[in-house]
Write a protein that holds these residues in place. Structure first.
Motif, PDB file in Angstrom:
ATOM      1  N   GLU A  77       0.847  -1.189   0.000  1.00  0.00           N
ATOM      2  CA  GLU A  77       0.000   0.000   0.000  1.00  0.00           C
ATOM      3  C   GLU A  77       0.893   1.253   0.000  1.00  0.00           C
ATOM      4  N   PRO A  78       1.519   1.571  -1.154  1.00  0.00           N
ATOM      5  CA  PRO A  78       2.471   2.687  -1.197  1.00  0.00           C
ATOM      6  C   PRO A  78       1.828   4.025  -0.849  1.00  0.00           C
ATOM      7  N   TRP A  79       2.613   4.858  -0.203  1.00  0.00           N
ATOM      8  CA  TRP A  79       2.091   6.130   0.260  1.00  0.00           C
ATOM      9  C   TRP A  79       2.056   7.198  -0.806  1.00  0.00           C
ATOM     10  N   GLU A  80       1.323   8.233  -0.471  1.00  0.00           N
ATOM     11  CA  GLU A  80       1.188   9.446  -1.255  1.00  0.00           C
ATOM     12  C   GLU A  80       1.694  10.548  -0.316  1.00  0.00           C
ATOM     13  N   LEU A  81       2.720  11.300  -0.741  1.00  0.00           N
ATOM     14  CA  LEU A  81       3.349  12.298   0.126  1.00  0.00           C
ATOM     15  C   LEU A  81       3.184  13.715  -0.416  1.00  0.00           C
ATOM     16  N   LEU A  82       3.058  14.649   0.509  1.00  0.00           N
ATOM     17  CA  LEU A  82       3.115  16.066   0.200  1.00  0.00           C
ATOM     18  C   LEU A  82       4.167  16.652   1.137  1.00  0.00           C
ATOM     19  N   TRP A  83       5.019  17.555   0.624  1.00  0.00           N
ATOM     20  CA  TRP A  83       6.090  18.076   1.469  1.00  0.00           C
ATOM     21  C   TRP A  83       6.354  19.547   1.217  1.00  0.00           C
ATOM     22  N   PHE A  84       6.904  20.159   2.273  1.00  0.00           N
ATOM     23  CA  PHE A  84       7.400  21.524   2.233  1.00  0.00           C
ATOM     24  C   PHE A  84       8.904  21.441   2.476  1.00  0.00           C
ATOM     25  N   ALA A  85       9.699  22.088   1.634  1.00  0.00           N
ATOM     26  CA  ALA A  85      11.153  22.084   1.785  1.00  0.00           C
ATOM     27  C   ALA A  85      11.638  23.522   1.911  1.00  0.00           C
ATOM     28  N   SER A  86      12.612  23.714   2.800  1.00  0.00           N
ATOM     29  CA  SER A  86      13.173  25.040   3.013  1.00  0.00           C
ATOM     30  C   SER A  86      14.645  24.920   3.396  1.00  0.00           C
ATOM     31  N   VAL A  87      15.456  25.808   2.860  1.00  0.00           N
ATOM     32  CA  VAL A  87      16.856  25.884   3.283  1.00  0.00           C
ATOM     33  C   VAL A  87      17.036  26.996   4.315  1.00  0.00           C
ATOM     34  N   ASP A  88      15.963  27.650   4.677  1.00  0.00           N
ATOM     35  CA  ASP A  88      15.970  28.754   5.634  1.00  0.00           C
ATOM     36  C   ASP A  88      16.139  28.216   7.056  1.00  0.00           C
ATOM     37  N   ALA A  89      17.183  28.657   7.741  1.00  0.00           N
ATOM     38  CA  ALA A  89      17.449  28.202   9.111  1.00  0.00           C
ATOM     39  C   ALA A  89      16.317  28.559  10.071  1.00  0.00           C
ATOM     40  N   LYS A  90      15.481  29.537   9.707  1.00  0.00           N
ATOM     41  CA  LYS A  90      14.346  29.900  10.567  1.00  0.00           C
ATOM     42  C   LYS A  90      13.316  28.781  10.653  1.00  0.00           C
ATOM     43  N   MET A  91      13.376  27.824   9.743  1.00  0.00           N
ATOM     44  CA  MET A  91      12.438  26.699   9.786  1.00  0.00           C
ATOM     45  C   MET A  91      12.558  25.944  11.103  1.00  0.00           C
ATOM     46  N   GLU A  92      13.749  25.928  11.664  1.00  0.00           N
ATOM     47  CA  GLU A  92      13.977  25.247  12.941  1.00  0.00           C
ATOM     48  C   GLU A  92      12.989  25.737  14.005  1.00  0.00           C
ATOM     49  N   GLU A  93      12.687  27.034  14.004  1.00  0.00           N
ATOM     50  CA  GLU A  93      11.758  27.612  14.971  1.00  0.00           C
ATOM     51  C   GLU A  93      10.341  27.082  14.777  1.00  0.00           C
ATOM     52  N   PHE A  94       9.987  26.749  13.560  1.00  0.00           N
ATOM     53  CA  PHE A  94       8.635  26.259  13.282  1.00  0.00           C
ATOM     54  C   PHE A  94       8.471  24.787  13.648  1.00  0.00           C
ATOM     55  N   LEU A  95       9.553  24.019  13.540  1.00  0.00           N
ATOM     56  CA  LEU A  95       9.466  22.579  13.780  1.00  0.00           C
ATOM     57  C   LEU A  95       9.030  22.244  15.195  1.00  0.00           C
ATOM     58  N   GLN A  96       9.330  23.108  16.151  1.00  0.00           N
ATOM     59  CA  GLN A  96       8.962  22.837  17.540  1.00  0.00           C
ATOM     60  C   GLN A  96       7.452  22.723  17.732  1.00  0.00           C
ATOM     61  N   TYR A  97       6.669  23.290  16.830  1.00  0.00           N
ATOM     62  CA  TYR A  97       5.219  23.259  16.956  1.00  0.00           C
ATOM     63  C   TYR A  97       4.596  21.949  16.486  1.00  0.00           C
ATOM     64  N   TYR A  98       5.374  21.071  15.908  1.00  0.00           N
ATOM     65  CA  TYR A  98       4.831  19.844  15.336  1.00  0.00           C
ATOM     66  C   TYR A  98       4.623  18.728  16.348  1.00  0.00           C
ATOM     67  N   ASN A  99       5.069  18.903  17.569  1.00  0.00           N
ATOM     68  CA  ASN A  99       4.888  17.885  18.613  1.00  0.00           C
ATOM     69  C   ASN A  99       5.301  16.504  18.123  1.00  0.00           C
ATOM     70  N   SER A 100       6.438  16.451  17.465  1.00  0.00           N
ATOM     71  CA  SER A 100       6.918  15.171  16.944  1.00  0.00           C
ATOM     72  C   SER A 100       7.508  14.343  18.080  1.00  0.00           C
ATOM     73  N   ASN A 101       7.534  13.045  17.865  1.00  0.00           N
ATOM     74  CA  ASN A 101       8.131  12.155  18.869  1.00  0.00           C
ATOM     75  C   ASN A 101       9.644  12.099  18.671  1.00  0.00           C
ATOM     76  N   GLU A 102      10.307  11.204  19.409  1.00  0.00           N
ATOM     77  CA  GLU A 102      11.767  11.110  19.338  1.00  0.00           C
ATOM     78  C   GLU A 102      12.264  10.686  17.958  1.00  0.00           C
TER      79      GLU A 102
END
Length: 172
Positions: A77-102
């Motif tokens: 059951e292969p997946w279908e992906l959508l992504w956002f890519a950025s080389v901007d170091a400010k993206m690091e500040e946004f990642l904290q809001y994703y509540n990702s696991n380890e």
């Protein structure tokens, strides 16, 4: 009479370089290898693996520069992906809001917005979109990741209103 609105906190400006979509097995397989960018991937349907951790619809994963990643779709059951890519170091500040696991995996629940972005990616394939539109699309999904835990209902409403205002401002 003068009327004013003031910004609450600081929201860094951000450059989104690419918004991508694919259900093609060759496009949704990568690594193990390192990238030079930040990547936020959403599983729209199907199943796959991120660094040997299984993922399915309603989940996503984060990648930071110089992180080794290995992604591949499920054989049945292969997946279908959508992504956002950025080389901007400010993206690091946004990642904290994703509540990702380890394992840098997060859950998402914004199918309407992701579907609209998918359709736009298909209809506007390989076209250049201005920075404001890229931010509008990113924020239309990002606003669903803002954690309101440990905040009063007044703060929660203000934060959500601020983000909604930002998205609407970019649209006009």
């Amino acid at each position: 009479m003068r009327y004013k609105l003031y910004a609450m906190g600081q929201l860094p400006t951000l450059k989104i370089n690419i918004i991508g979509y694919s259900a093609d097995v060759s496009d949704t397989t990568f690594g193990p290898k390192k990238r030079e960018c930040y990547l936020i991937c959403y599983v729209l349907s199907g199943k796959g693996f991120y660094n040997n951790t299984p993922l399915r619809e309603g989940e996503g994963f984060l990648v930071t520069p110089d992180m080794t990643e290995h992604i591949y779709p499920d054989g049945d059951e292969p997946w279908e992906l959508l992504w956002f890519a950025s080389v901007d170091a400010k993206m690091e500040e946004f990642l904290q809001y994703y509540n990702s696991n380890e394992n840098y995996i997060f859950k998402h629940n914004c199918p309407r917005e992701l579907s609209e972005i998918k359709e736009l990616a298909i209809s506007q394939n390989r076209k250049i979109i201005n920075d404001a539109k890229m931010l509008e699309l990113f924020f239309s999904v990002f606003k669903h990741h803002i954690s309101t835990e440990n905040k009063s209902s007044e703060d929660r409403t203000g934060a959500q209103e601020y983000l909604d205002f930002s998205v609407n401002y970019i649209k006009t």
